[in-house]
Write an enzyme that holds these catalytic residues in place. Structure first.
Site, PDB file in Angstrom:
ATOM      1  N   SER A 234     -42.987  25.845  20.069  1.00 33.53           N
ATOM      2  CA  SER A 234     -43.742  25.188  21.278  1.00 33.53           C
ATOM      3  C   SER A 234     -43.026  25.408  22.597  1.00 33.53           C
ATOM      4  O   SER A 234     -41.975  25.799  22.723  1.00 33.53           O
ATOM      5  CB  SER A 234     -43.906  23.832  21.165  1.00 33.53           C
ATOM      6  OG  SER A 234     -43.868  22.891  21.902  1.00 33.53           O
TER       7      SER A 234
ATOM      8  N   TYR B  91     -38.781  16.488  19.028  1.00 32.32           N
ATOM      9  CA  TYR B  91     -39.566  17.630  18.749  1.00 32.32           C
ATOM     10  C   TYR B  91     -39.318  18.854  19.101  1.00 32.32           C
ATOM     11  O   TYR B  91     -39.363  19.943  18.454  1.00 32.32           O
ATOM     12  CB  TYR B  91     -41.041  17.175  19.388  1.00 32.32           C
ATOM     13  CG  TYR B  91     -42.082  18.216  19.323  1.00 32.32           C
ATOM     14  CD1 TYR B  91     -42.526  18.407  17.991  1.00 32.32           C
ATOM     15  CD2 TYR B  91     -42.467  18.836  20.565  1.00 32.32           C
ATOM     16  CE1 TYR B  91     -43.594  19.437  17.863  1.00 32.32           C
ATOM     17  CE2 TYR B  91     -43.398  19.837  20.175  1.00 32.32           C
ATOM     18  CZ  TYR B  91     -44.157  20.010  18.925  1.00 32.32           C
ATOM     19  OH  TYR B  91     -45.097  21.118  19.004  1.00 32.32           O
TER      20      TYR B  91
END
Length: 361
Positions: free
Chosen positions: A148, A173
């Site tokens: 990501s 995350y």
């Protein structure tokens, strides 16, 4: 780079009912001859399950054209025994790991699911890839996995390059995604597993994730609720249309890092990481303005909608960053591809899908 021909291969795609996973599977079934795709997804309720069911139904309808090309397993990659059995039965040639708990803000309030899916789940995939070579078997030719843009944290240097140091995540995350890259590197070094991580930048499009801003804004505006624009609108995002993401993934699947030994006779890790982004950050206020125009054009909102009365400019949220901006020069150099779908074009397709899915069915 080791070239891989997809025709006739068995591909395991985790997170099959997810936004990127479903689009990838459909593209593979449409474009690749004699391919067999094995899908796994736990169909959790992090967001509206009906959208996941819609995506899965599209895949299954497509698979009817060529029976035997797609098998689906409803399960979690965090269940190690399930992953082991999948590898034993289907012996995948290529693994694309897209299963993950997504979302920056959700990781603040429910960290357990990130540990379970993003770390334990990915570890199970790596272990299965490792043991796919047992007893001299050919095993997995290429592991491709989702990382990501969040790994860049509050990096002030733009555009973000995969050469940048990314040791200061600002969300759990992001920390799990960076951890995945480190785990993949270790397994590539220790067990000679060709692996490629892909840092996705703000993926959007039809049947996307409802927790993403463009989708959530649409839901709220349609209900007459106010939308909140963070950092008082002074954020820029590298919005990347889903078809561009899929094109990048498929090209990367066909080019695995080459296995070779160093001067010490030990494997040099067959490991790579690429950005996939549009390389054109959009200001959030401009983005929301285009979204409003396209929602009106598609008939989701009335032409006289009072947009100004339904927006609030609010401070930055914990875990968020002010800008995302992808340097995709390595992707362009190695695979001859650079995403380029225009934001208005992409939001138009989303708005038309939203009308059909929510207002016409």
């Amino acid at each position: 780079m080791q070239k891989i021909e997809l025709n006739g291969k068995t591909v395991l795609v985790t997170g099959t009912a997810g936004f990127i996973g479903a689009n990838l599977v459909m593209r593979l079934l449409k474009d690749v001859e004699n391919i067999r795709v094995i899908g796994i997804d736990n169909m959790n309720d992090y967001y509206d399950v009906s959208i996941k069911e819609y995506r899965l139904a599209q895949i299954q309808e497509l698979a009817k054209i060529v029976p035997g090309t797609f098998q689906f397993v409803k399960a979690s990659i965090a269940e190690k025994a399930v992953v082991q059995v999948l590898f034993q039965i289907y012996e995948p040639d290529i693994v694309v790991n897209l299963a993950a708990q997504a979302g920056v803000r959700y990781s603040i309030i429910n960290p357990d699911v990130y540990m379970e899916s993003n770390l334990n789940g990915f570890y199970n995939i790596l272990e299965a890839c490792r043991h796919s070579y047992d007893n001299g078997a050919k095993g997995v030719e290429h592991l491709v996995y989702a990382s990501s843009s969040s790994v860049y944290g509050s990096n002030r240097k733009v555009p973000y390059s995969t050469d940048d140091k990314v040791d200061n995540p600002v969300s759990l995350y992001a920390a799990t995604k960076k951890s995945d890259e480190l785990l993949a590197h270790a397994y590539s070094k220790l067990y000679n597993i060709p692996s490629t991580g892909l840092r996705f930048f703000t993926v959007y499009g039809p049947a996307g994730r409802p927790d993403m801003a463009y989708f959530g804004f649409t839901d709220k505006l349609r209900k007459g609720e106010n939308i909140q624009i963070y950092n008082y609108g002074n954020c820029r995002r590298d919005f990347t249309y889903v078809d561009d993401i899929i094109e990048g993934v498929i090209r990367v699947m066909q080019g695995a890092p080459e296995r070779r030994n160093g001067d010490d006779g030990l494997p040099i890790p067959p490991y790579a990481v690429y950005n996939i982004g549009n390389s054109n950050p959009e200001n959030l206020l401009e983005f929301v303005d285009i979204l409003q125009q396209e929602l009106i054009r598609a008939g989701v909102l009335p032409e006289d909608y009072d947009f100004e009365a339904h927006r609030e400019l609010v401070p930055m949220q914990p875990g968020d960053v002010a800008v995302t901006y992808a340097d995709v020069s390595a992707l362009e150099r190695d695979f001859g591809f650079k995403p380029g779908t225009d934001l208005r074009q992409g939001l138009r397709k989303f708005a038309e899908w939203y009308r059909e899915f929510y207002l016409e069915k």
